[in-house]
Scaffold this motif. Structure first.
Motif, PDB file in Angstrom:
ATOM      1  N   ARG A   1       0.821  -1.207   0.000  1.00 22.63           N
ATOM      2  CA  ARG A   1       0.000   0.000   0.000  1.00 22.63           C
ATOM      3  C   ARG A   1       0.858   1.261   0.000  1.00 22.63           C
ATOM      4  O   ARG A   1       0.535   2.251  -0.656  1.00 22.63           O
ATOM      5  CB  ARG A   1      -0.890  -0.024   1.238  1.00 22.63           C
ATOM      6  CG  ARG A   1      -2.161   0.753   1.070  1.00 22.63           C
ATOM      7  CD  ARG A   1      -3.101   0.538   2.230  1.00 22.63           C
ATOM      8  NE  ARG A   1      -2.376   0.339   3.472  1.00 22.63           N
ATOM      9  CZ  ARG A   1      -2.940  -0.092   4.588  1.00 22.63           C
ATOM     10  NH1 ARG A   1      -4.202  -0.396   4.603  1.00 22.63           N
ATOM     11  NH2 ARG A   1      -2.239  -0.234   5.691  1.00 22.63           N
TER      12      ARG A   1
ATOM     13  N   PHE B   1     -11.587   3.189  11.696  1.00 20.45           N
ATOM     14  CA  PHE B   1     -11.521   2.073  10.747  1.00 20.45           C
ATOM     15  C   PHE B   1     -12.584   1.097  11.195  1.00 20.45           C
ATOM     16  O   PHE B   1     -12.374   0.335  12.132  1.00 20.45           O
ATOM     17  CB  PHE B   1     -10.159   1.395  10.786  1.00 20.45           C
ATOM     18  CG  PHE B   1      -9.035   2.232  10.254  1.00 20.45           C
ATOM     19  CD1 PHE B   1      -8.936   2.507   8.897  1.00 20.45           C
ATOM     20  CD2 PHE B   1      -8.082   2.751  11.112  1.00 20.45           C
ATOM     21  CE1 PHE B   1      -7.891   3.277   8.410  1.00 20.45           C
ATOM     22  CE2 PHE B   1      -7.039   3.519  10.628  1.00 20.45           C
ATOM     23  CZ  PHE B   1      -6.944   3.783   9.276  1.00 20.45           C
TER      24      PHE B   1
ATOM     25  N   THR C   1      -9.349   4.973  15.758  1.00 15.68           N
ATOM     26  CA  THR C   1      -7.894   5.078  15.835  1.00 15.68           C
ATOM     27  C   THR C   1      -7.441   6.462  16.300  1.00 15.68           C
ATOM     28  O   THR C   1      -6.531   6.588  17.088  1.00 15.68           O
ATOM     29  CB  THR C   1      -7.276   4.733  14.472  1.00 15.68           C
ATOM     30  OG1 THR C   1      -7.587   3.376  14.190  1.00 15.68           O
ATOM     31  CG2 THR C   1      -5.782   4.897  14.485  1.00 15.68           C
TER      32      THR C   1
ATOM     33  N   SER D   1       3.498   1.814  19.970  1.00 10.68           N
ATOM     34  CA  SER D   1       3.058   1.213  18.716  1.00 10.68           C
ATOM     35  C   SER D   1       1.537   1.094  18.685  1.00 10.68           C
ATOM     36  O   SER D   1       0.922   0.696  19.660  1.00 10.68           O
ATOM     37  CB  SER D   1       3.689  -0.179  18.602  1.00 10.68           C
ATOM     38  OG  SER D   1       3.477  -0.685  17.329  1.00 10.68           O
ATOM     39  N   GLY D   2       0.950   1.497  17.553  1.00  9.30           N
ATOM     40  CA  GLY D   2      -0.495   1.354  17.393  1.00  9.30           C
ATOM     41  C   GLY D   2      -1.309   2.526  17.910  1.00  9.30           C
ATOM     42  O   GLY D   2      -2.530   2.476  17.887  1.00  9.30           O
ATOM     43  N   CYS D   3      -0.652   3.615  18.349  1.00  7.63           N
ATOM     44  CA  CYS D   3      -1.416   4.723  18.920  1.00  7.63           C
ATOM     45  C   CYS D   3      -1.923   5.676  17.836  1.00  7.63           C
ATOM     46  O   CYS D   3      -2.630   6.625  18.124  1.00  7.63           O
ATOM     47  CB  CYS D   3      -0.602   5.481  19.956  1.00  7.63           C
ATOM     48  SG  CYS D   3       0.707   6.482  19.261  1.00  7.63           S
ATOM     49  N   GLY D   4      -1.568   5.433  16.583  1.00 10.16           N
ATOM     50  CA  GLY D   4      -2.145   6.225  15.494  1.00 10.16           C
ATOM     51  C   GLY D   4      -1.215   7.241  14.868  1.00 10.16           C
ATOM     52  O   GLY D   4      -1.664   8.138  14.145  1.00 10.16           O
ATOM     53  N   LYS D   5       0.094   7.108  15.070  1.00 13.36           N
ATOM     54  CA  LYS D   5       1.029   8.090  14.531  1.00 13.36           C
ATOM     55  C   LYS D   5       1.067   8.052  13.009  1.00 13.36           C
ATOM     56  O   LYS D   5       0.928   9.083  12.343  1.00 13.36           O
ATOM     57  CB  LYS D   5       2.441   7.828  15.088  1.00 13.36           C
ATOM     58  CG  LYS D   5       2.505   7.805  16.602  1.00 13.36           C
ATOM     59  CD  LYS D   5       3.903   7.532  17.123  1.00 13.36           C
ATOM     60  CE  LYS D   5       4.473   6.177  16.757  1.00 13.36           C
ATOM     61  NZ  LYS D   5       3.783   5.033  17.373  1.00 13.36           N
ATOM     62  N   SER D   6       1.233   6.843  12.450  1.00 10.75           N
ATOM     63  CA  SER D   6       1.280   6.730  10.985  1.00 10.75           C
ATOM     64  C   SER D   6      -0.051   7.149  10.382  1.00 10.75           C
ATOM     65  O   SER D   6      -0.092   7.774   9.314  1.00 10.75           O
ATOM     66  CB  SER D   6       1.601   5.297  10.570  1.00 10.75           C
ATOM     67  OG  SER D   6       2.873   4.932  11.035  1.00 10.75           O
ATOM     68  N   THR D   7      -1.137   6.796  11.064  1.00  5.63           N
ATOM     69  CA  THR D   7      -2.456   7.180  10.563  1.00  5.63           C
ATOM     70  C   THR D   7      -2.557   8.700  10.465  1.00  5.63           C
ATOM     71  O   THR D   7      -3.037   9.234   9.458  1.00  5.63           O
ATOM     72  CB  THR D   7      -3.542   6.631  11.506  1.00  5.63           C
ATOM     73  OG1 THR D   7      -3.354   5.220  11.643  1.00  5.63           O
ATOM     74  CG2 THR D   7      -4.923   6.912  10.971  1.00  5.63           C
TER      75      THR D   7
ATOM     76  N   GLN E   1       7.259   4.670   6.595  1.00  2.19           N
ATOM     77  CA  GLN E   1       7.823   3.752   7.584  1.00  2.19           C
ATOM     78  C   GLN E   1       8.386   2.500   6.911  1.00  2.19           C
ATOM     79  O   GLN E   1       9.392   1.950   7.320  1.00  2.19           O
ATOM     80  CB  GLN E   1       6.715   3.369   8.573  1.00  2.19           C
ATOM     81  CG  GLN E   1       7.203   2.619   9.781  1.00  2.19           C
ATOM     82  CD  GLN E   1       6.113   2.497  10.843  1.00  2.19           C
ATOM     83  OE1 GLN E   1       4.960   2.867  10.630  1.00  2.19           O
ATOM     84  NE2 GLN E   1       6.464   1.986  11.989  1.00  2.19           N
TER      85      GLN E   1
ATOM     86  N   HIS F   1      10.499   6.555  17.818  1.00  2.00           N
ATOM     87  CA  HIS F   1      10.422   5.910  19.126  1.00  2.00           C
ATOM     88  C   HIS F   1      11.663   6.256  19.931  1.00  2.00           C
ATOM     89  O   HIS F   1      11.812   5.817  21.058  1.00  2.00           O
ATOM     90  CB  HIS F   1      10.339   4.380  18.965  1.00  2.00           C
ATOM     91  CG  HIS F   1       9.014   3.907  18.504  1.00  2.00           C
ATOM     92  ND1 HIS F   1       7.916   3.856  19.321  1.00  2.00           N
ATOM     93  CD2 HIS F   1       8.574   3.487  17.304  1.00  2.00           C
ATOM     94  CE1 HIS F   1       6.874   3.413  18.653  1.00  2.00           C
ATOM     95  NE2 HIS F   1       7.248   3.182  17.419  1.00  2.00           N
TER      96      HIS F   1
HETATM   97  N1  LIG Z   1      -5.981   0.728   6.832  1.00  2.00           N
HETATM   98  C1  LIG Z   1      -6.305   0.346   8.084  1.00  2.00           C
HETATM   99  N2  LIG Z   1      -7.400  -0.411   8.296  1.00  2.00           N
HETATM  100  C2  LIG Z   1      -7.757  -0.783   9.556  1.00  2.00           C
HETATM  101  N3  LIG Z   1      -7.062  -0.466  10.654  1.00  2.00           N
HETATM  102  C3  LIG Z   1      -5.961   0.285  10.510  1.00  2.00           C
HETATM  103  C4  LIG Z   1      -5.520   0.726   9.221  1.00  2.00           C
HETATM  104  N4  LIG Z   1      -4.386   1.450   9.382  1.00  2.00           N
HETATM  105  C5  LIG Z   1      -4.133   1.452  10.714  1.00  2.00           C
HETATM  106  N5  LIG Z   1      -5.078   0.767  11.391  1.00  2.00           N
HETATM  107  C6  LIG Z   1      -5.141   0.582  12.843  1.00  2.00           C
HETATM  108  O1  LIG Z   1      -4.983   1.836  13.466  1.00  2.00           O
HETATM  109  C7  LIG Z   1      -4.149   1.733  14.599  1.00  2.00           C
HETATM  110  C8  LIG Z   1      -3.007   2.720  14.517  1.00  2.00           C
HETATM  111  O2  LIG Z   1      -2.136   2.354  13.473  1.00  2.00           O
HETATM  112  P1  LIG Z   1      -0.867   3.213  13.087  1.00  2.00           P
HETATM  113  O3  LIG Z   1      -0.200   2.547  11.936  1.00  2.00           O
HETATM  114  O4  LIG Z   1      -1.252   4.628  12.907  1.00  2.00           O
HETATM  115  O5  LIG Z   1       0.018   3.058  14.393  1.00  2.00           O
HETATM  116  P2  LIG Z   1       1.442   3.698  14.714  1.00  2.00           P
HETATM  117  O6  LIG Z   1       1.248   4.622  15.866  1.00  2.00           O
HETATM  118  O7  LIG Z   1       2.058   4.257  13.484  1.00  2.00           O
HETATM  119  O8  LIG Z   1       2.235   2.426  15.231  1.00  2.00           O
HETATM  120  P3  LIG Z   1       3.782   1.996  14.939  1.00  2.00           P
HETATM  121  O9  LIG Z   1       4.602   2.740  15.947  1.00  2.00           O
HETATM  122  O10 LIG Z   1       3.765   0.544  15.229  1.00  2.00           O
HETATM  123  O11 LIG Z   1       4.102   2.326  13.527  1.00  2.00           O
HETATM  124  C9  LIG Z   1      -3.729   0.297  14.706  1.00  2.00           C
HETATM  125  O12 LIG Z   1      -4.521  -0.337  15.677  1.00  2.00           O
HETATM  126  C10 LIG Z   1      -3.989  -0.271  13.334  1.00  2.00           C
HETATM  127  O13 LIG Z   1      -4.377  -1.609  13.437  1.00  2.00           O
END
Ligand SMILES: Nc1ncnc2c1ncn2[C@@H]1O[C@H](COP(=O)(O)OP(=O)(O)OP(=O)(O)O)[C@@H](O)[C@H]1O
Ligand SMILES: [Mg+2]
Lengths: 293, 362
Positions: A185, B13, B18, B38-44, B82, B192
């Motif tokens: 993606r 989602f 998120t 991890s998973g707190c939504g930074k990349s989102t 990432q 991190h």
């Molecule tokens: N396209 C998607 N569809 C469904 N859920 C998603 C999608 N993208 C992210 N998520 C969910 O949103 C949450 C946050 O994801 P994100 O990638 O933003 O985390 P992060 O803070 O960047 O973590 P990391 O430090 O591991 O990269 C996660 O629980 C993930 O499963």
């Protein structure tokens, strides 16, 4: 346990299978090679050793050259159309839209139909009196009078190419779709941020992931197309005026219609040789993509 | 050189929420570091800023202009993913120049930019290679290179240095800092790494389960964490958090289970009412060994001693609770010893154990 014993045991375990394979594949192959050097007929006399006579006669005959040409035309055009349509369909099905799962399932249908059923279906569509194609084309004003699609030497081969394409493009589409779904993606996203147009996105984002699976699909489809028999046999039996007679049809006619088993055997071996070349190419492809990964 | 406003952004989602309403306003040229587990939504959040994901609610504004329905390519951002997201069948050089190539920048100009980026990132010898022929750290630098050649309004970096060795990481960190100072670019940067966050950021946003727990300058976040969560997240090793009680006369803090007993600061704050339970927070490096004659605040039974180089970490317990002190190597005790430690009382942070929030300061 010594490794020698492991090896011996492995061979022992495989022995029954090997015996069956030799009996049903190996021996007939050897016998076909023997037959191809004789003038054996299916019934009655013959069986004398004639050297390469069958081969020389065949390779220079109009029938063989005509069948080779038909086979090549059929293979090149049906496979090209299947690949193109398959990739286009996969690109469409890779998009997000409502009812996507349903369309995907629906698309497999033509491929899942037995070839004979498919061929019968298309005979109905091409029917000169009540066929759907004739009525469609006349209603659209493209055609002024009904035509016999399978009855005209100039049209029959192309009609069969279309029918074969309809049956087999879903396979290519499925392979391509699986490949497209493996495209990460983030690479797609990067291309969007980078302002890449549709062509650049296809070329630099999707194609690297499509190329390998599509090459394999291409070679597999080409081998299949070169061996084509059933769809033609059901639709035209090689006619009219031998215009759809391919190599496999010719083998059948030679051996069973004309009852020349010896000559039929040599023709079968020639076809086998051609297909083996493709298969070797295929194995080489697989090796390469395997070592690259 | 652009302002960036993240205004009440939410993202769902399906059933998963998120992002639960993120508000951040960045001045032009700010370097915001997003920190969080991890998973707190930074990349989102980065993807939403880039326009690759649509927010479920709220808006992004760049230079005051709403980005709703603005295509990513028109937002003028550069992003380091990432997962690197390199184009597999293009050479390193073309990967770096791809954004410029697509934007019809002349070849000569492109090549100058590629050379410069490659030099900064120390990947000049790799320019003709394909991504598959690179190591993880090399790929990551190519991904950074793709952003460096651009001159966008906003840079988005998603853990860009995570895969580099320690030396290279330090060098690249310095390069990024230099770059930021030179370009005065507005940057949002996920990491991190505490050191990266402290050294690069003009402001840090600590995220927790889709929300910003605290946002402030690195010093504010480090010295005045707004909650136990932030205190436990920032710093490695993190802040010591000792649960205890204010004495009935209101003059002393006494740890539960003993081992820590000291006068509450004279300028004591409203929240330290007599008899209440509180959590005292102090950083490992604020503790120092004290001779027996002098007053002590903490009596620790040492369990583990870890030499890290410049400092030695002393891990032990006071009563039931574990704490860490960071001392000079020549002051390090032996495991099994009991040591007396003291610290400047002004440096203590107080937290409410119920809410986890910091008690108002001064
Ligand atoms: N396209 C998607 N569809 C469904 N859920 C998603 C999608 N993208 C992210 N998520 C969910 O949103 C949450 C946050 O994801 P994100 O990638 O933003 O985390 P992060 O803070 O960047 O973590 P990391 O430090 O591991 O990269 C996660 O629980 C993930 O499963
Ligand atoms: Mg992430």
């Amino acid at each position: 346990m010594s490794s020698a014993w492991i090896t011996t045991r492995a061979w022992l375990l495989m022995l029954p299978l090997l015996i069956v394979m030799v009996a049903v594949v190996g021996w007939p192959m050897v016998d076909t090679v023997r037959l191809s050097f004789t003038d054996t007929r299916l019934v009655g006399t013959g069986g004398e050793f004639v050297g390469f006579a069958n081969y020389t006669k065949l390779l220079t005959s109009r029938a063989f050259l005509g069948a080779l040409e038909n086979t090549a035309l059929f293979a090149v055009f049906s496979v090209a159309a299947e690949m193109t349509l398959g990739v286009l369909a996969a690109l469409l099905l890779d998009q997000q839209f409502r009812g996507r799962a349903f369309v995907r399932a629906l698309m497999i249908l033509p491929w899942a139909l037995p070839t004979v059923v498919n061929a019968m279906l298309w005979r109905l569509i091409y029917n000169p009196e009540y066929g759907a194609l004739n009525s469609l084309l006349t209603q659209l004003g493209i055609l002024s009078e009904y035509r016999s699609w399978l009855g005209e030497p100039g049209a029959a081969l192309w009609a069969i190419v279309a029918a074969d394409c309809w049956k087999n493009f879903p396979l290519v589409a499925l392979i391509a779709l699986a490949a497209l779904q493996a495209v990460p993606r983030d690479i797609k996203a990067a291309a969007i941020v980078d302002d890449a147009g549709p062509f650049a996105r296809f070329r630099f984002v999707l194609w690297p992931y499509l190329a390998g699976p599509l090459t394999i699909a291409l070679v597999l489809r080409t081998i299949e197309a070169f061996k084509v028999f059933d769809i033609i046999w059901v639709m035209t039996r090689g006619g009219p005026v031998n215009s759809t007679r391919t190599l496999s049809i010719l083998v059948y006619q030679e051996a069973f219609s004309f009852q020349r088993a010896g000559s039929g055997a040599s023709l079968a071996l020639i076809v086998t040789l051609i297909v083996t070349v493709f298969a070797a190419f295929y194995i080489a492809m697989m090796r390469r993509s395997g070592s690259r990964a | 050189m652009s302002t960036l406003e993240i205004d009440a952004v939410t993202k769902r989602f399906g059933a998963l929420e998120t992002l639960k309403g993120v508000d951040i306003t960045l001045e032009s040229g700010e370097f915001l570091v997003l920190l969080g587990p991890s998973g707190c939504g930074k990349s989102t959040l980065l993807n939403i800023i880039a326009g690759l994901l649509e927010p479920s609610g709220g808006d992004i504004r760049i230079d005051g202009r709403s980005m709703r329905k603005v295509h990513p390519k028109n937002r003028d951002i550069a992003m380091v993913f990432q997962s690197y997201a390199l184009y597999p069948n293009l050479s390193v050089a073309r990967n770096i120049g791809f954004g410029l190539e697509m934007r019809k920048v002349p070849k000569a100009e492109r090549e100058v930019a590629i050379r410069k980026a490659a030099e900064i990132l120390q990947i000049e010898p790799l320019l003709e290679r394909k991504p598959a022929e690179l190591s993880g750290g090399q790929r990551q630098r190519v991904a950074i290179g793709r952003a460096l050649v651009r001159d966008p309004k906003v840079f988005l970096f998603d853990e860009p240095l995570s895969n580099l060795d320690a030396k290279l990481r330090t060098e690249m960190r310095t390069e990024l800092k230099r770059l930021h100072q030179k370009l005065k670019a507005t940057i949002v940067y996920v990491t991190h790494d505490q050191v990266e966050a402290m050294t690069l950021a003009t402001r840090i946003a600590v995220m927790r389960e889709g929300q910003v727990e605290q946002i402030g300058t690195p010093r504010e976040i480090y010295d005045n964490p707004a909650s136990i969560y932030v205190a436990g997240f920032m710093g490695s090793p993190p802040m010591n958090l000792v649960e205890g009680r204010i004495s009935d006369d209101g003059t002393r803090f006494q740890a539960e289970g003993g081992g820590c007993d000291f006068p509450t600061p004279a300028n004591a704050i409203g929240g330290l009412t007599p008899g209440r339970t509180v959590i005292a927070g102090f950083r490992p490096e604020q503790l120092f060994p004290t001779p027996p004659a002098e007053a002590k605040a903490v009596t620790m039974e040492v369990e583990v001693v870890e030499a890290t180089g410049a400092e030695t970490l002393v891990i032990g317990h006071i009563g039931e609770q574990t704490i860490i002190a960071s001392v000079k190597p020549d002051q390090a005790p032996e495991p099994g010893e009991t040591v007396r430690l003291n610290f400047a009382p002004g440096n203590i942070r107080w937290f409410d154990p119920e809410s986890g929030r910091a008690l108002p300061n001064e």
